[in-house]
Design a protein around this motif. Sequence first.
Motif, mmCIF file in Angstrom:
data_model
loop_
_atom_site.group_PDB
_atom_site.id
_atom_site.type_symbol
_atom_site.label_atom_id
_atom_site.label_comp_id
_atom_site.label_asym_id
_atom_site.label_seq_id
_atom_site.Cartn_x
_atom_site.Cartn_y
_atom_site.Cartn_z
ATOM 1 N N PHE A 175 0.842 -1.193 0.000
ATOM 2 C CA PHE A 175 0.000 0.000 0.000
ATOM 3 C C PHE A 175 0.875 1.239 0.000
ATOM 4 O O PHE A 175 1.764 1.372 0.830
ATOM 5 N N MET A 357 1.069 0.784 11.391
ATOM 6 C CA MET A 357 -0.373 0.549 11.523
ATOM 7 C C MET A 357 -0.694 0.087 12.936
ATOM 8 O O MET A 357 -0.058 -0.808 13.459
ATOM 9 N N GLY A 358 -1.687 0.722 13.535
ATOM 10 C CA GLY A 358 -2.132 0.281 14.853
ATOM 11 C C GLY A 358 -1.358 0.884 16.002
ATOM 12 O O GLY A 358 -1.554 0.517 17.152
ATOM 13 N N GLN A 361 -3.201 2.364 19.093
ATOM 14 C CA GLN A 361 -4.124 1.508 19.834
ATOM 15 C C GLN A 361 -3.601 1.071 21.192
ATOM 16 O O GLN A 361 -4.295 0.411 21.937
ATOM 17 N N ASN A 372 2.380 -2.512 13.423
ATOM 18 C CA ASN A 372 2.864 -3.272 12.285
ATOM 19 C C ASN A 372 3.394 -2.287 11.236
ATOM 20 O O ASN A 372 2.759 -1.277 10.949
ATOM 21 N N LEU A 374 3.424 -0.968 8.131
ATOM 22 C CA LEU A 374 2.599 -1.074 6.924
ATOM 23 C C LEU A 374 3.433 -0.679 5.709
ATOM 24 O O LEU A 374 3.321 -1.263 4.645
ATOM 25 N N ASP A 390 5.561 -8.116 7.815
ATOM 26 C CA ASP A 390 5.377 -8.966 8.989
ATOM 27 C C ASP A 390 6.305 -8.554 10.123
ATOM 28 O O ASP A 390 6.931 -9.393 10.760
ATOM 29 N N MET A 392 6.908 -5.889 13.511
ATOM 30 C CA MET A 392 6.331 -4.950 14.477
ATOM 31 C C MET A 392 7.435 -4.124 15.114
ATOM 32 O O MET A 392 8.508 -4.627 15.391
ATOM 33 N N LYS A 433 8.515 -11.842 11.858
ATOM 34 C CA LYS A 433 8.385 -13.242 11.450
ATOM 35 C C LYS A 433 9.614 -13.668 10.664
ATOM 36 O O LYS A 433 9.795 -14.827 10.377
ATOM 37 N N THR B 375 -7.166 -2.523 13.551
ATOM 38 C CA THR B 375 -7.228 -1.921 12.226
ATOM 39 C C THR B 375 -6.672 -2.916 11.213
ATOM 40 O O THR B 375 -6.029 -3.894 11.577
ATOM 41 N N THR B 376 -6.974 -2.678 9.947
ATOM 42 C CA THR B 376 -6.542 -3.630 8.931
ATOM 43 C C THR B 376 -6.091 -2.924 7.677
ATOM 44 O O THR B 376 -6.514 -1.808 7.392
ATOM 45 N N MET B 380 -2.632 -7.359 6.102
ATOM 46 C CA MET B 380 -2.121 -7.281 7.470
ATOM 47 C C MET B 380 -3.180 -6.682 8.371
ATOM 48 O O MET B 380 -3.908 -5.791 7.979
ATOM 49 N N PHE B 381 -3.193 -7.137 9.610
ATOM 50 C CA PHE B 381 -4.087 -6.500 10.564
ATOM 51 C C PHE B 381 -3.351 -6.377 11.887
ATOM 52 O O PHE B 381 -2.418 -7.137 12.169
ATOM 53 N N THR B 382 -3.754 -5.433 12.689
ATOM 54 C CA THR B 382 -3.281 -5.375 14.068
ATOM 55 C C THR B 382 -4.499 -5.199 14.949
ATOM 56 O O THR B 382 -5.494 -4.625 14.532
ATOM 57 N N THR B 406 -0.354 -8.827 15.801
ATOM 58 C CA THR B 406 -0.459 -8.548 14.378
ATOM 59 C C THR B 406 -0.363 -9.838 13.589
ATOM 60 O O THR B 406 0.106 -10.847 14.092
ATOM 61 N N GLY B 407 -0.845 -9.798 12.377
ATOM 62 C CA GLY B 407 -0.773 -11.008 11.585
ATOM 63 C C GLY B 407 -1.115 -10.734 10.145
ATOM 64 O O GLY B 407 -1.436 -9.616 9.748
#
Lengths: 434, 458
Positions: A175, A357-358, A361, A372, A374, A390, A392, A433, B375-376, B380-382, B406-407
């Motif tokens: 993205f 991302m995230g 939170q 993560n 992004l 993958d 963080m 990962k 969020t996504t 990927m999402f967390t 996350t994954g």
Amino acid sequence: MENILAQAKRVAEEAEVFMVSSEETPVQFEANRLKHIQSKQTSSVALRIIRQGRLGYASTTELSDTQSLVYNAVETAQFGMPARFELPSLASYPRIDVFNPHVESVSTEKMIELGEELIAIITNHTPDIVCEALVTKGTISLQIINSRRGQASYRKSIFSLGIEGSLIRDTDMLFVGESQSSCHPLTQPKEIADVVLQQLELAKNRASVSTRQLPVIFTPRGVASALIPSLMAAFNGKTVLEGASPIGNRLGQQVFDQKLWLWDDPTIAYRPNSRPCDDEGIPSQRTPLIEQGTVANFLYDLQTAALAHTKSTGNGSRNHGGPPVPSPTTLVIAPGNTALDEMVNDIKQGLVIEQLMGAGQGNILGGDFSGNVLLGYKVESGKIVGRVKDTMVSGNVYQVLKQIIAIGSEAKWVGGFVNTPPLYCPSLAVASKG
Amino acid sequence: MTNIEATGRQLVEALEGSSADYIEARLEESQRSHITYRGRELESIGQATAIGGNVRALVRGGWGFVSFNNLSDLPGRIELAVKQARLVGNEESKLALVEPVVDIVSSEIDKNPMTMPLAEKKQLLDEYNALIWRTPKLQTSIIAYGDSHKKVIFLNSSGSYIEQERSDITLRLTAVAAEDSEVQQVGLSAGSSGDFGSIHGLHQQVEQMAKHAVELLSAPQVKGGEYTVVLDPILAGVFVHEAFGHLSESDFVYENDHLRQIMVLGKKFGSTELNIVDSATIPGLRGSYRYDDEGVPATKTYLIREGKLVGRLHSRETAAKMGEQPTGNARAINYRYPPIVRMTNTYIEPGSASFEQIIGDIKEGVYAKNWFGGTTSMEMFTFSAGEAYMIRHGKLAEALRPVVLTGNVFNTLNNIDAIGNDLEMNQGGGCGKGAQVPLPVSNGSPHIRIRKCLVGGR
């Protein structure tokens, strides 16, 4: 408006009427094609009263039904917080230019052209990318009057241009994106497209990192997504008043790296969050938040300032039609003197983070962030070698900003309301990962 | 007859006479109230009323949309929507066929929260706040209560005329503990589709929440890396929403050939025990309704059945363009926005494992509970847990600082190797997509176990 104020004054000691109306035209592209043209008209009026010493609040879009508005405000005032402040009387406001009449006259056809041009540059570079673009123009007019003869009004124009692209190969998704907004019409899609093209180039190869501590460069977008949410909470006068800000009792103390300067500035001409006064009619000012790493000020509206025995900084903002609360307007981090290339050259193994991302939170109040990657790249022996996935990144804003290796020399606007250079930090926890 | 009913009747003929391929209008009247506390005191209380509408037109595959507060000059607004659509359109308009509906749906809960006195709402919040403040070392509390009631009239050029009423209640409580310059927070969310009674009786949970915030001050942060992770029903609900729900919204897929290939029906995503459902037809849940914002009847849709992709969520346009049945998932947060494909109540169906069986053979893992956010980005999402504990030798061990997990959707669902028997729905969330946030939805799941889940940490 005068009519509402007059009715309210009959039942309350003090009253304030806030009216806002807007016209907005978003032109939306999906899957590289024009998809949707919208036109949105809104108008609403909000009444805040002080009745028997307590605050009452109501709002409506039915401008004709003033009786219900006054009734609703009176009903809430039974339970409202005791008002500790005085509404501002007649004030003089700084001249802040936020209206350009040329925004209104940009035709829908021209907006379509801008979006098409933007998409064309990017799809020429990477034919199988799928883009969504948004071109929006709008005008807002705002008026405030109160029972102490205070009054303010201004008009603002906003133009924004943005694109997000996704590139999918098997189940791998990339993205990329960029957007800009201004009170002037934005007519140079190439500037935005170039940012996206650069992201696509840097992300061409894949790279992997192992789980360990690594030096990290946050690009301007990276700073905005990882670090800004915690700082916004920490410098909010309300958080400070409650004792929930980790820096609330550190005013005047060195908390951050000496190189760091941060301020809130609603006075920059033609920025979307600039304004001559806040939503309570307090004149706008530039408020230093961090000076040479030292905590300089917090952001206040009228009520919070009164409770904290200080003065409003002109940061009372009404979000989503609610009553005023302290909010930042435009946050600016001062640029340093290191070019981005120099930072990258300095790293043996590390990361460049464009978007986390995230990150918002986690425990924002405590300054912890974890997200993560992004969009981010691996640096190896002074060169960006490819995109990481993958992965963080975790840290704490207060630890990260206590020791910065370098601050970038090129500041950029992110999302219209943050202006920041890249920041180069010595060590963050990276989990992957691999 | 209310203002919008009268306007609605006037619009019937105007829409039928339009030159657009398809045209619809939505009119809305709403009332809202909010009460927030920060610290010991009520901080803000307010009431709002709104009235507004929109017209959406489709011409040769292009959409025009006009929204307004001012209900005068409707012919002019219809004309503008059609003109915009005409500027966009350059292909054939495609919409899945739906029988026209004429119906009046009143609020399902007889208790409209707007008719309750503010004093009664405040009393419950006072009780909860008092409980939070009984905890020592507590620094502050935040309580945000909001409720709304709205009446929406939908009509279109195919002859549909639907009046629907709906109510919504949300409550979010947060306890913040602080010591030296450490700050920790724990939250609790609840909600309902209008029944105030459903946010009663949370006293014990509120007390626990405050105590947990204080406990976290001395809790360690997990070491980052891959773990076997067990999610409680609330967090697993957020997980299914973020990790898979958004990917099954077909507006992301229908015009993207690559995604269509990836999301081909029949593709295996998980074990045969895995079933994922989205359903707006369950009475009383925040994501439920009779008709969506295109006037399409709500349905129950299996997204994953026995581990395989079997369905997805549609608007009339995405269904027609993908050659599938409409599912009634086009929703708009209010009249200012056009409907887009959204989830409703999304959940993992219960399996057979007990909680003890799920954690019993985990040597070292993480038990993550309670919702903080998620969020996504499709692939990927967390999502973040409000509470977390280490699992050691099959037993819950020390409390951890909140964790972010996350994954990657394409392998994480496959890594679910145990599904509990204890489905619970969580009504406390709100979903955001584009600018339309927060939309009332609910999520749910039983306890689930995920192997090799990436956890952020020191």
